[in-house]
Scaffold this active site. Structure first.
Site, short mmCIF file in Angstrom:
data_model
loop_
_atom_site.label_atom_id
_atom_site.label_comp_id
_atom_site.label_asym_id
_atom_site.label_seq_id
_atom_site.Cartn_x
_atom_site.Cartn_y
_atom_site.Cartn_z
N GLY A 1 -54.54 50.59 108.02
CA GLY A 1 -54.59 50.38 109.47
C GLY A 1 -54.13 51.61 110.22
N GLY B 1 -53.84 51.44 113.84
CA GLY B 1 -53.43 51.06 115.18
C GLY B 1 -52.07 51.70 115.47
CB ALA C 1 -48.10 49.16 113.26
N GLY C 2 -49.88 51.48 112.26
CA GLY C 2 -50.35 52.25 111.12
C GLY C 2 -50.40 53.75 111.39
CG HIS D 1 -53.25 37.11 128.40
ND1 HIS D 1 -53.56 37.08 129.73
CD2 HIS D 1 -52.42 38.17 128.23
CE1 HIS D 1 -52.92 38.09 130.34
NE2 HIS D 1 -52.23 38.75 129.44
CB SER E 1 -53.95 43.95 133.44
OG SER E 1 -52.55 44.06 133.48
NE ARG F 1 -48.64 37.84 128.51
CZ ARG F 1 -48.81 38.93 127.78
NH1 ARG F 1 -48.89 38.86 126.47
NH2 ARG F 1 -48.93 40.10 128.38
NE ARG G 1 -47.58 40.27 122.25
CZ ARG G 1 -48.06 40.84 123.36
NH1 ARG G 1 -47.26 41.50 124.16
NH2 ARG G 1 -49.33 40.73 123.67
CG LEU H 1 -48.72 48.09 123.69
CD1 LEU H 1 -49.05 48.80 125.00
CD2 LEU H 1 -49.84 48.31 122.68
C1 LIG Z 1 -56.96 43.05 125.49
C2 LIG Z 1 -55.56 43.22 125.00
C3 LIG Z 1 -54.58 43.76 125.84
C4 LIG Z 1 -53.28 43.94 125.39
N1 LIG Z 1 -52.35 44.46 126.24
C5 LIG Z 1 -51.09 44.66 125.80
C6 LIG Z 1 -50.11 45.25 126.65
O1 LIG Z 1 -50.38 45.58 127.80
N2 LIG Z 1 -48.86 45.45 126.17
C7 LIG Z 1 -48.52 45.10 124.89
O2 LIG Z 1 -47.39 45.33 124.51
N3 LIG Z 1 -49.44 44.55 124.06
C8 LIG Z 1 -50.69 44.31 124.48
N4 LIG Z 1 -51.62 43.74 123.63
C9 LIG Z 1 -51.26 43.47 122.23
C10 LIG Z 1 -51.29 44.75 121.41
O3 LIG Z 1 -52.35 45.58 121.85
C11 LIG Z 1 -51.46 44.53 119.91
O4 LIG Z 1 -50.60 43.53 119.49
C12 LIG Z 1 -51.12 45.78 119.13
O5 LIG Z 1 -51.82 46.88 119.64
C13 LIG Z 1 -51.41 45.63 117.66
O6 LIG Z 1 -51.23 46.87 117.01
P1 LIG Z 1 -51.30 46.98 115.44
O7 LIG Z 1 -51.05 48.40 115.13
O8 LIG Z 1 -50.40 45.98 114.83
O9 LIG Z 1 -52.78 46.56 115.04
P2 LIG Z 1 -54.23 47.05 115.53
O10 LIG Z 1 -54.19 47.97 116.66
O11 LIG Z 1 -55.04 45.80 115.65
O12 LIG Z 1 -54.77 47.89 114.31
C14 LIG Z 1 -55.21 47.32 113.13
C15 LIG Z 1 -55.73 48.42 112.25
O13 LIG Z 1 -55.91 47.93 110.95
C16 LIG Z 1 -57.18 48.28 110.46
N5 LIG Z 1 -57.52 47.23 109.52
C17 LIG Z 1 -57.37 45.90 109.65
N6 LIG Z 1 -57.76 45.26 108.55
C18 LIG Z 1 -58.16 46.20 107.69
C19 LIG Z 1 -58.68 46.16 106.38
N7 LIG Z 1 -58.84 45.02 105.72
N8 LIG Z 1 -59.02 47.33 105.79
C20 LIG Z 1 -58.86 48.53 106.46
N9 LIG Z 1 -58.37 48.61 107.69
C21 LIG Z 1 -58.02 47.46 108.30
C22 LIG Z 1 -58.05 48.42 111.67
O14 LIG Z 1 -59.13 49.29 111.39
C23 LIG Z 1 -57.06 49.03 112.65
O15 LIG Z 1 -57.01 50.41 112.44
C24 LIG Z 1 -52.92 43.56 124.08
C25 LIG Z 1 -53.90 43.00 123.25
C26 LIG Z 1 -55.19 42.79 123.71
C27 LIG Z 1 -56.17 42.09 122.84
#
Ligand SMILES: Cc1cc2nc3c(=O)[nH]c(=O)nc-3n(C[C@H](O)[C@H](O)[C@H](O)COP(=O)(O)OP(=O)(O)OC[C@H]3O[C@@H](n4cnc5c(N)ncnc54)[C@H](O)[C@@H]3O)c2cc1C
Ligand code: FES
Lengths: 642, 259
Positions: free
Chosen positions: A42, A44, A46-47, A268, A286, A332, A437, A443
């Site tokens: 991943g 995102g 975190a990753g 949401h 938002s 929410r 949450r 984030l």
């Molecule tokens: C529309 C929207 C708006 C938001 N707004 C906010 C905000 O304003 N403030 C806030 O704090 N939070 C917000 N959130 C929540 C927040 O964005 C997410 O919880 C957070 O970004 C998740 O980050 P992550 O790194 O855990 O995962 P993600 O960003 O989902 O990343 C997952 C990663 O894992 C990879 N991956 C997954 N499965 C596999 C697999 N099997 N093999 C290989 N790669 C894989 C994907 O390619 C990706 O790179 C929002 C969410 C949404 C949907």
């Protein structure tokens, strides 16, 4: 119970736990780090943050994403902002207050020690991101601006226009790009992880599928960190990106990682309601809009008039009416449930009567159109592009949609799952948000886990393996995993039935939304527990995946994901059925106050439900393990936003 | 209320990188409040029913922010609506009975993978070559220790809004990636935090770009196609920084003791 869930929460006062713990952790000396291979799945928040940081420290990192570029992870879509207890506004914020708000907001279903650490680390995150060049909003003096977000009573949210997630992710992606260039990190893009490889009870690697060639590959490492995001797409329609899926964590679960609180999902309140059946996903507007918009529905049923034609005394500003002190800024879950109530009563608005109004007329009158345009211009444009309606002239229509999953892989204080060597960071773990949450805290958690916590705690694990090589990929553990994964692919390709993968995903989504969505009851959950396994059986007997497995095949990618959602859905409903209390995003109709508010049952349910894989008949075989939650610093109260 | 459109589509189908592609014609009925990608979903559903293979295209967020999507629609990158990515384009922009031609991005720097899907990895290589500020995790000073003038922060944000979709390259008659590279570079070059590496960054990003993409001759098509409406002023700023970097970096090289 066969698992022993040790949360490894350090002793000592809350304020000192993390510092003391870091001091006690085993270290890996800089010259030894390159001897370790660490797999990060991943990219995102975190990753990307974890992979970049581990690379900087000198580990040998392999990072995987199914996207073409790390920058496309779902984190990119977050709009509103990121919390931090900086107290730059001098409005009484502090680490303790952010900690307290998070515990309370989560309805007392998270661990004090983890949440306190999150609040502490929130300070470093903003420093890190600002130094990377994240273009946060600023004041004329050049210092950082803040806003109040999601009902918080202090202004602790940092933001970059309506694109905070994008900018934070680009910061992490750029740090990662630097490491890729330096060769400490190897990027495997367009590669999907399909299994965790476990040998002698610990994680030793992963099995992946190359999405361009279809080839299955084995990758070994001393530790595996899953940073794979949430499972909100179990509902089919959600605000998540289309490809978000649960395969990584579900496969880990099947290999022995406990899955915690799968029933905790966040709905949401401010999304655009679906227009018709072709709709493929829902768009979030938002939450900041609730700072100025007023929510209302007509007092009468099935009102077909245009909003402007409905006189003031035939409008019901139901949140302001029911919650005079918080009004439109209630949390929410409260806002969402109330929207459902009025729509279910037949007072919904729009062509399908499936939304409520979010009205800016008063705000425009009070602050002027320019101010509103400056605050929300992008969002208003986006709304108009999607609906063809102009929110400066007519109120927006909004309705709740699935947005975030608080549940996820169970992890201890180290973010290690119940499989040694397997870590879970970001939304894919269950750690910090309890049953609900707070806005702008995901984030924060993703970056806290990725930049600061994961890279420290993984060293404590790796130190035990100094001097050993990663398990070679011709080991039986790898070849078995490859065989099983190949078998699953072949099986899906060979069903050759009649219906598409999307059809099954949509059907699954309907069941989960109807019976395990915004409000739940025993009868509905029981019904879902008969319908889901039946659908799953039908899926495996009747799905058709067109094309071939040895090349790009988006239907196959999707089929593998939906197959896992079918199983996860059953566990989620099972969990919701067992938790006979309401808490946060989990509203059990049987457990409410006389005023219709969520009622917790601390006596019986103050624990983390960590489910252990028991076998294919999920509702019968899954084993419930309980990690009791103990509160030393916070007194439990029923939330009240009256 | 939505109305239903009957459309004819000519879609580029190509099995793989090495194979020959061709346009295929399909018809579809779709409500005008559907998005362009939902329209393609519908075509795919029809293909599925007919026992044929669906059209492959990249997409993910469907909110105009991840930069995954992007096709040429009647010769325009992301189609007719200004400032709008393909996923945010809605069918009310089209009329009943219309014929629409759908093609992948066409550029030597973006080899076709399958149908409408292309390989944009060259963008990542450009960023890897210098599109970052070096700050090891944990080494940052307090965020408010570096004031950033609001104008600089705002302009940096304008550049940083780039979603990396590649429309600029697809729209350019020379398949140049100057708008992308300039946006990535000027996001950082305008900030106080970005100064230490400014000249190194400018030189290496431009030279990496040139390995993959054509040269800019100031057509300005990129700015028109950009879903985030990023301005070509950033290209002028990049050119200036690049020239300057040649001088500065040479001087630095001279200053360095050799041997
Ligand atoms: C529309 C929207 C708006 C938001 N707004 C906010 C905000 O304003 N403030 C806030 O704090 N939070 C917000 N959130 C929540 C927040 O964005 C997410 O919880 C957070 O970004 C998740 O980050 P992550 O790194 O855990 O995962 P993600 O960003 O989902 O990343 C997952 C990663 O894992 C990879 N991956 C997954 N499965 C596999 C697999 N099997 N093999 C290989 N790669 C894989 C994907 O390619 C990706 O790179 C929002 C969410 C949404 C949907
Ligand atoms: S799908 Fe993400 S920008 Fe279009």
């Amino acid at each position: 119970m066969t698992l022993t869930l040790d949360s490894h929460i350090p002793d000592g006062p809350l304020e000192d736990k993390w510092d003391n713990y870091k001091f006690d952790l085993k270290l890996v000396a800089p010259n030894n780090r390159r001897k370790f291979e660490v797999i990060v799945v991943g990219t995102g928040l975190a990753g990307a943050a974890a992979a970049a940081t581990l690379g900087e420290m000198g580990y040998n990192v392999k990072v995987f994403t199914y996207h073409d570029s790390p920058r496309r992870a779902h984190s990119i879509a977050a709009q509103g902002g990121i919390n931090s207890a900086k107290n730059y506004r001098n409005d009484g914020d502090s680490v303790f207050r952010l900690f307290y708000d998070t515990i309370k907001g989560g309805d007392y279903r998270s661990r004090e020690a983890n949440v306190y650490r999150l609040a502490q680390v929130s300070l470093n995150i903003i420093d890190q991101c600002a130094a990377q060049g994240v273009p946060f909003a600023r004041e004329y003096g050049g210092l950082l601006d803040n806003r109040s977000f999601g009902g918080a009573q202090v202004a602790r949210t940092f933001y970059a226009r309506g694109q905070t997630g994008q900018q934070l992710l680009l910061g992490a992606y750029q740090a990662l790009a630097r490491q890729i260039h330096l060769g400490t990190v190897t990027l495997h893009n367009r590669t999907e992880m399909l299994d965790v490889v476990v040998k002698d009870g610990r994680a030793v690697g992963i099995t992946t599928r190359d999405l361009l060639t279809g080839e299955l590959e084995a990758h070994s490492g001393h530790a595996v960190m899953l940073c794979t995001g949430g499972y909100g797409n179990v509902y089919y329609l959600s605000t998540n990106a289309m490809a978000c899926n649960a395969t990584a964590i579900w496969r880990a679960h099947r290999k022995g990682a406990a899955f915690a609180n799968p029933c905790y999902t966040q709905i949401h309140p401010t999304c655009i309601p679906p227009a018709d059946e072709t709709q493929s996903k829902l768009t979030l507007m938002s939450e900041s809009l609730r700072n100025d918009g007023r929510i209302w529905v007509p007092t009468g049923h099935e009102d077909e008039r245009r909003a402007v034609d409905i006189p003031e005394d035939e409008r019901d500003y139901y949140l302001e009416r029911k919650y005079p002190s918080f009004g439109n800024l209630v949390p929410r879950d409260v806002a969402s449930r109330n929207a459902k109530t009025v729509v279910d009563e037949g007072r919904g608005v729009g062509p399908l009567h499936n939304g409520v109004f979010l009205d800016f007329a008063d705000a425009i009158q009070r602050h002027g159109r320019d101010t509103i345009e400056e605050r929300y211009g992008n969002l208003f444009d986006m709304y108009e592009r999607i609906t063809g309606e102009n929110p400066y002239q007519t109120p927006m229509r909004i309705y709740p949609a699935t947005h975030y999953t608080m549940g996820g892989l169970w992890v201890d204080y180290n973010l290690q799952t119940s499989i040694p060597g397997l870590f879970a960071l970001g939304e894919c773990n269950f750690s910090d948000h309890g049953a609900n949450r707070l806005g702008a805290s995901a984030l924060m958690q993703g970056l806290s886990d990725g930049y600061f916590v994961g890279p420290s705690t993984v060293a404590g694990y790796l130190a035990n393996w100094l001097g050993t090589d990663a398990v070679p990929t011709d080991d039986k553990a790898f070849t078995e995993s490859l065989d099983q994964t190949g078998g699953r692919v072949d099986q899906l390709m060979s069903v050759n039935g009649t219906s598409s993968v999307d059809h099954y995903h949509r059907e699954l989504g309907k069941i989960v939304w109807d019976y395990c969505g915004m409000s739940r009851n025993a009868a509905g959950l029981q019904k879902a527990l008969t319908e889901i396994p039946a659908l799953r059986e039908q899926f495996w007997a009747d799905v058709r995946v067109p094309g071939r497995a040895d090349g790009v095949n988006q239907s196959l990618e999707n089929a593998l994901r939906v197959a896992d959602f079918m199983e996860l859905a059953e566990l989620k409903v099972r969990d919701a059925l067992h938790r006979e209390e309401s808490c946060g995003g989990h509203f059990r109709e049987e457990s409410q106050t006389e005023e219709g508010e969520a009622k917790r049952d601390d006596e019986n349910f103050s624990y983390v439900a960590a489910w252990e894989w028991g076998g294919e008949d999920i509702q019968r075989d899954a084993v419930l393990n309980k990690e009791p939650l103990e509160f030393e610093r916070v007194e439990l109260t029923q939330r009240s936003y009256k | 209320m939505s109305k239903v459109l009957e459309l004819t589509l000519e879609v580029w189908r190509q099995d793989g990188p090495g194979t020959k592609g061709a346009f295929e014609t399909y018809t579809v009925e779709i409500p005008d409040d559907a998005s362009f990608l939902e329209m393609l979903d519908k075509v795919n559903e029809n293909l599925f029913q007919a026992g044929q293979e669906p059209i492959t295209f990249d997409h993910d967020c469907r909110e105009g922010i991840c930069g995954s999507c992007g096709v040429m629609i009647d010769g325009q990158a992301h189609g007719p609506q200004k400032g709008t990515a393909t996923c945010q384009l809605h069918m009310r922009q089209f009329s009943d009975g219309q014929t629409i031609r759908v093609e992948p991005w066409r550029a030597a720097g973006f080899p076709i993978i399958k149908d409408l899907m292309v390989n944009r990895a060259a963008f990542d290589r450009i960023v890897e070559s210098g599109g970052y500020i070096t700050v090891t995790t944990g080494a940052a000073p307090d965020a408010n220790e570096i004031p950033v003038p609001k104008d600089a922060a705002d302009s940096a944000m304008d550049a940083a809004a780039c979603i990396g979709c590649g429309a600029c390259v697809a729209a350019c008659p020379n398949s140049a990636a100057n708008l992308f590279t300039a946006a990535k570079m000027q996001h950082l070059n305008q900030l106080p935090q970005g100064q230490a590496e400014r000249w190194r960054r400018s030189e290496s990003m431009v030279e990496t770009m040139e390995e993959f993409f054509g040269s800019c001759t100031n057509h300005g098509e990129c700015q028109e196609a950009c879903p985030k409406e990023i301005t070509i002023d950033f290209i002028a700023m990049m050119n200036r920084d690049y020239l300057r970097s040649k001088l500065v970096n040479r001087r630095r090289l001279g200053e360095r003791k050799i041997g």
